[in-house]
Enzyme design. Structure first.
Site, PDB file in Angstrom:
ATOM      1  N   THR A 178       0.846  -1.206   0.000  1.00 47.02           N
ATOM      2  CA  THR A 178       0.000   0.000   0.000  1.00 47.02           C
ATOM      3  C   THR A 178       0.873   1.245   0.000  1.00 47.02           C
ATOM      4  O   THR A 178       0.494   2.267  -0.561  1.00 47.02           O
ATOM      5  CB  THR A 178      -0.941   0.053   1.228  1.00 47.02           C
ATOM      6  N   PHE A 187      -8.692   0.035  -6.134  1.00 52.21           N
ATOM      7  CA  PHE A 187      -9.524  -0.562  -7.191  1.00 52.21           C
ATOM      8  C   PHE A 187     -10.658   0.409  -7.494  1.00 52.21           C
ATOM      9  O   PHE A 187     -11.190   1.041  -6.600  1.00 52.21           O
ATOM     10  CB  PHE A 187     -10.198  -1.859  -6.739  1.00 52.21           C
ATOM     11  N   ASP A 246       1.644  -8.658  -6.747  1.00 50.17           N
ATOM     12  CA  ASP A 246       2.114  -7.546  -7.578  1.00 50.17           C
ATOM     13  C   ASP A 246       3.522  -7.716  -8.135  1.00 50.17           C
ATOM     14  O   ASP A 246       3.957  -6.940  -8.993  1.00 50.17           O
ATOM     15  CB  ASP A 246       2.005  -6.217  -6.808  1.00 50.17           C
ATOM     16  N   HIS A 303      -0.166 -16.641  -3.377  1.00 52.89           N
ATOM     17  CA  HIS A 303      -1.411 -16.364  -4.097  1.00 52.89           C
ATOM     18  C   HIS A 303      -1.190 -16.148  -5.590  1.00 52.89           C
ATOM     19  O   HIS A 303      -2.044 -15.594  -6.270  1.00 52.89           O
ATOM     20  CB  HIS A 303      -2.126 -15.153  -3.460  1.00 52.89           C
ATOM     21  N   CYS A 308      -3.170 -19.320 -20.797  1.00 52.66           N
ATOM     22  CA  CYS A 308      -4.328 -19.815 -21.525  1.00 52.66           C
ATOM     23  C   CYS A 308      -4.937 -20.996 -20.776  1.00 52.66           C
ATOM     24  O   CYS A 308      -4.232 -21.914 -20.355  1.00 52.66           O
ATOM     25  CB  CYS A 308      -3.902 -20.241 -22.922  1.00 52.66           C
ATOM     26  N   CYS A 363      -4.546 -24.141 -23.719  1.00 54.19           N
ATOM     27  CA  CYS A 363      -3.234 -24.714 -24.110  1.00 54.19           C
ATOM     28  C   CYS A 363      -2.138 -24.380 -23.090  1.00 54.19           C
ATOM     29  O   CYS A 363      -0.998 -24.801 -23.245  1.00 54.19           O
ATOM     30  CB  CYS A 363      -2.826 -24.225 -25.501  1.00 54.19           C
ATOM     31  N   CYS A 391      -4.160 -20.096 -29.504  1.00 57.14           N
ATOM     32  CA  CYS A 391      -5.214 -21.071 -29.801  1.00 57.14           C
ATOM     33  C   CYS A 391      -6.633 -20.503 -29.666  1.00 57.14           C
ATOM     34  O   CYS A 391      -7.602 -21.200 -29.961  1.00 57.14           O
ATOM     35  CB  CYS A 391      -5.059 -22.294 -28.892  1.00 57.14           C
ATOM     36  N   SER A 401       0.753  -7.740   7.098  1.00 58.59           N
ATOM     37  CA  SER A 401      -0.348  -8.685   6.905  1.00 58.59           C
ATOM     38  C   SER A 401      -1.246  -8.655   8.130  1.00 58.59           C
ATOM     39  O   SER A 401      -0.773  -8.654   9.256  1.00 58.59           O
ATOM     40  CB  SER A 401       0.172 -10.104   6.679  1.00 58.59           C
ATOM     41  N   SER A 402      -2.549  -8.643   7.873  1.00 63.41           N
ATOM     42  CA  SER A 402      -3.518  -8.649   8.971  1.00 63.41           C
ATOM     43  C   SER A 402      -3.667 -10.057   9.541  1.00 63.41           C
ATOM     44  O   SER A 402      -4.320 -10.257  10.560  1.00 63.41           O
ATOM     45  CB  SER A 402      -4.861  -8.170   8.457  1.00 63.41           C
TER      46      SER A 402
END
Ligand SMILES: [Zn+2]
Length: 258
Positions: free
Chosen positions: A29, A36, A104, A119, A127, A130, A161, A199-200
């Site tokens: 942050t 977003f 990120d 994550h 894809c 493929c 593809c 991290s929370s």
């Protein structure tokens, strides 16, 4: 941060055999990644709903614009003092394993040679048919559509593809990448110092790692602006900005000869 606490932590870090760090959204942050658009009310769904495998399969016209927006946001910013500080520690042998919940790619941009991305990453797309892999810019429309009409454009299709592209992240309803998760579990059990940055500790199963580390005898340091459910297990809790704390710690750790 209090001078005495800073000295105590850096002495402990210098003496650690196997220091492990887990980072979360709080470290990024401070990079100024724009919010977003969803948070400004453009989307009716919550980010959790939009980030699901169900949404990708059933409502691609909502899924893709949401992720195109997030890719643009991540590309618009970059690593900060926190990311660079952790890379310096790695470079000097003071950080054995770096684990992140972030998608990120800023740790790698800051020079970290290896990062366990629990994550996945929003830096790549692949894809679904493929499995060809691409830079995530591939999934952005040529010109940004200022009208923001939700839709699935040709950029969401595989150039090889014609299959559908997807971001290489873990969506709600999907399991964690096995290799990264296994390595992270091993690191947590082996750590003698486990540090949580930004991290929370509310998102599972990543939030189990510091608990396992503490159970196995590691000293736990939590650097996060808000309280976390594991604060009671921590030897030190620092409720300050990640970038400033990491910078101060790195300077102190590297100031003394090995
Ligand atoms: Zn394909």
């Amino acid at each position: 941060m209090d001078e005495n606490v800073l000295r105590e932590i850096s002495a402990s870090w210098r003496g650690a055999r196997y220091p492990v760090v887990l980072t979360g959204a709080g470290i990024s942050t401070e990079s100024g990644v724009p919010d977003f658009r969803s948070s400004k009310g453009l989307w009716r769904q919550t980010p959790e709903e939009l980030s699901s495998i169900t949404m990708l399969e059933r409502k691609p016209e909502l899924f893709y614009p949401f992720y195109q927006d997030r890719i643009r946001n991540i590309l618009a910013a970059g690593p900060n003092a926190g990311h660079f500080g952790l890379s310096r520690l790695m470079e000097h042998g003071y950080l054995r394993v770096l684990i992140t919940q972030n998608i990120d790619g800023y740790h790698q941009l800051a020079g970290a040679p290896e990062v366990l991305e629990l994550h996945g990453t929003l830096r790549k797309v692949s894809c679904m048919r493929c499995h060809a892999a691409f830079d995530s810019r591939q999934m952005l429309p040529e010109a940004e559509d200022e009208t923001l009409t939700p839709g699935v454009g040709p950029e969401c299709q595989c150039p090889e593809c014609g299959g559908r592209l997807r971001p290489d992240i873990v969506l709600f309803g999907e399991g964690l990448p096995e290799r990264a998760w296994e390595k992270a579990m091993r690191a947590a059990r082996r750590a003698d110092l486990f540090v949580v940055v930004g991290s929370s500790l509310t998102v599972g199963p990543a939030n189990l790692l510091p608990e396992w580390a503490a159970d196995a005898g590691a000293r736990l340091l939590i650097i996060n602006r808000e309280a976390t459910p594991l604060d009671r297990l921590a030897r030190w809790v620092v409720r300050e900005s990640a970038g400033a704390v990491i910078s101060a710690l790195v300077d102190s750790i590297l100031a003394e000869p090995v």
